[in-house]
Design an enzyme around this catalytic site. Structure first.
Site, PDB file in Angstrom:
ATOM      1  N   CYS A 135      -4.076   1.930 -10.095  1.00  0.00           N
ATOM      2  CA  CYS A 135      -3.476   1.780  -8.765  1.00  0.00           C
ATOM      3  C   CYS A 135      -4.572   1.478  -7.746  1.00  0.00           C
ATOM      4  CB  CYS A 135      -2.714   3.031  -8.349  1.00  0.00           C
ATOM      5  SG  CYS A 135      -2.078   2.856  -6.658  1.00  0.00           S
ATOM      6  N   SER A 160       0.861  -1.175   0.000  1.00  0.00           N
ATOM      7  CA  SER A 160       0.000   0.000   0.000  1.00  0.00           C
ATOM      8  C   SER A 160       0.900   1.228   0.000  1.00  0.00           C
ATOM      9  CB  SER A 160      -0.891  -0.003   1.240  1.00  0.00           C
ATOM     10  OG  SER A 160      -1.472   1.263   1.380  1.00  0.00           O
ATOM     11  N   GLY A 212       7.964  -8.305 -11.696  1.00  0.00           N
ATOM     12  CA  GLY A 212       7.894  -7.364 -10.584  1.00  0.00           C
ATOM     13  C   GLY A 212       8.400  -7.944  -9.293  1.00  0.00           C
ATOM     14  N   GLY A 258       2.230 -10.403 -13.570  1.00  0.00           N
ATOM     15  CA  GLY A 258       1.564 -10.981 -12.398  1.00  0.00           C
ATOM     16  C   GLY A 258       2.208 -12.305 -12.008  1.00  0.00           C
TER      17      GLY A 258
HETATM   18  O1  DOR Z   1       0.286  -2.158  -6.340  1.00  0.00           O
HETATM   19  C1  DOR Z   1       0.506  -1.001  -6.678  1.00  0.00           C
HETATM   20  N1  DOR Z   1       1.172  -0.170  -5.864  1.00  0.00           N
HETATM   21  N2  DOR Z   1       0.083  -0.563  -7.878  1.00  0.00           N
HETATM   22  C2  DOR Z   1       0.227   0.702  -8.281  1.00  0.00           C
HETATM   23  O2  DOR Z   1      -0.241   1.043  -9.351  1.00  0.00           O
HETATM   24  C3  DOR Z   1       0.943   1.663  -7.464  1.00  0.00           C
HETATM   25  C4  DOR Z   1       1.627   1.097  -6.273  1.00  0.00           C
HETATM   26  C5  DOR Z   1       1.583   2.114  -5.146  1.00  0.00           C
HETATM   27  O3  DOR Z   1       2.417   3.024  -5.166  1.00  0.00           O
HETATM   28  O4  DOR Z   1       0.711   2.010  -4.286  1.00  0.00           O
END
Ligand code: DOR
Length: 303
Positions: A128, A68, A263, A241
């Site tokens: 996001c 988060s 990732g 993913g």
């Molecule tokens: O999981 C995520 N975290 N996806 C995003 O697009 C941004 C990131 C964040 O900065 O919270």
């Protein structure tokens, strides 16, 4: 010799392996030669400075990671004036991930990036999961996703990759909507909303409560989303993913992806991307595929 090049809309990438946004920066050049990658993708940039979400922002679980983060950052002025200098040292096309809280802000920032030397494409982060105050995500609904992409399309001529959300009822409908709005590719998918509870504190483990989940347990879900999107649109699908090795990448390509992003695996093993790249090439060689692009869609129905 395997031909590792792939086409993503108007761009040709030297190979289909690139990082997922937000999971690495130029510092990974200390571990391997970043110029080996098919493209580089930045952490999402926002028009203005953002503080980010309350701590803690990361939580490991058995089969993946909850985050988060909330897109903290110094904003677009700083990115264009300072951060770009770091990125320009590398040769692969630079894809700048862009997040904003309104359609107008997306369009304005896209125009700004188009005027910034060294930006090859925009990954429109309309998905996001960690921006509650902004209405969560444009990509949850076909109409709001299309509005953001159409405004960016009108504002700039750069290739636009729309990063889609798994937190939606019908991702194929969102994919069709952004294709129609002018996206050159869809990136499938951002993290899926999850939760972990600290049973001693009797409270969520993440400061913000929910967070986006990524890693191995997300792989079958992301693969299913790629498969659905690949059947819904003609533009290329970029799969992301839970990809941790070459076999994972082959699955995504066969499910319809033209390229893949790595990732969470880079946190576990910083060499994950070059390992995926080498393994993909070896797989093609072993199985007699002259081009890695020949793998795309092999497992789709009717192929
Ligand atoms: O999981 C995520 N975290 N996806 C995003 O697009 C941004 C990131 C964040 O900065 O919270």
């Amino acid at each position: 010799m395997v031909n590792m090049a792939v086409r993503i809309g108007p761009m040709t990438l030297a190979n289909p392996v690139m990082p997922a946004s937000g999971t690495f920066g130029p510092e990974l050049a200390q571990v391997f030669d970043l110029n080996r990658l098919g493209a580089l993708v930045t952490k999402s940039v926002t028009p203005q400075y953002r503080e980010g979400n309350p701590l803690p922002r990361l939580c490991e679980t058995e089969a993946g990671v909850l985050n988060s983060i909330g897109i903290p950052g110094k904003g677009l002025d700083h990115f264009c004036a300072q951060a770009m200098a770091d990125w320009r040292r590398f040769t692969p096309p630079l894809v700048v991930s862009l997040s904003a809280d309104s359609v107008a802000a997306f369009a304005e920032a896209a125009a700004r990036l188009a005027a910034t030397p060294g930006v090859a494409a925009i990954e429109a982060n309309i998905s996001c999961p960690n921006l509650e105050e902004d209405g969560r995500a444009f990509a949850m609904h076909p109409e709001s996703a299309a509005a953001a992409i159409a405004a960016m399309r009108a504002a700039c001529a750069l290739p636009i990759w729309a990063k889609l959300s798994p937190n939606t009822a019908d991702i194929a409908a969102v994919a069709r909507a952004v294709e129609e709005a002018g996206a050159d590719a869809v990136v499938v998918a951002n993290t899926i909303l999850g939760l972990a509870i600290d049973i001693d504190r009797m409270a969520p483990k993440l400061g913000a409560g929910m967070g986006g989940f990524s890693g191995p347990a997300f792989k079958p879900i992301a693969l299913r989303l790629v498969w659905q999107c690949a059947q819904a649109v003609r533009v290329p699908v970029i799969g992301v993913g839970g990809i941790a090795n070459a076999e994972d990448a082959v699955e995504f390509l066969m499910a319809g992806a033209s390229a893949v992003q790595v990732g969470t695996a880079s946190f576990v093993s910083p060499n994950a991307m070059p390992a995926v790249l080498e393994g993909l090439e070896a797989f093609c060689e072993r199985r007699g595929f002259a081009r890695v692009s020949d793998l795309t869609g092999l497992a789709l129905p009717g192929r």
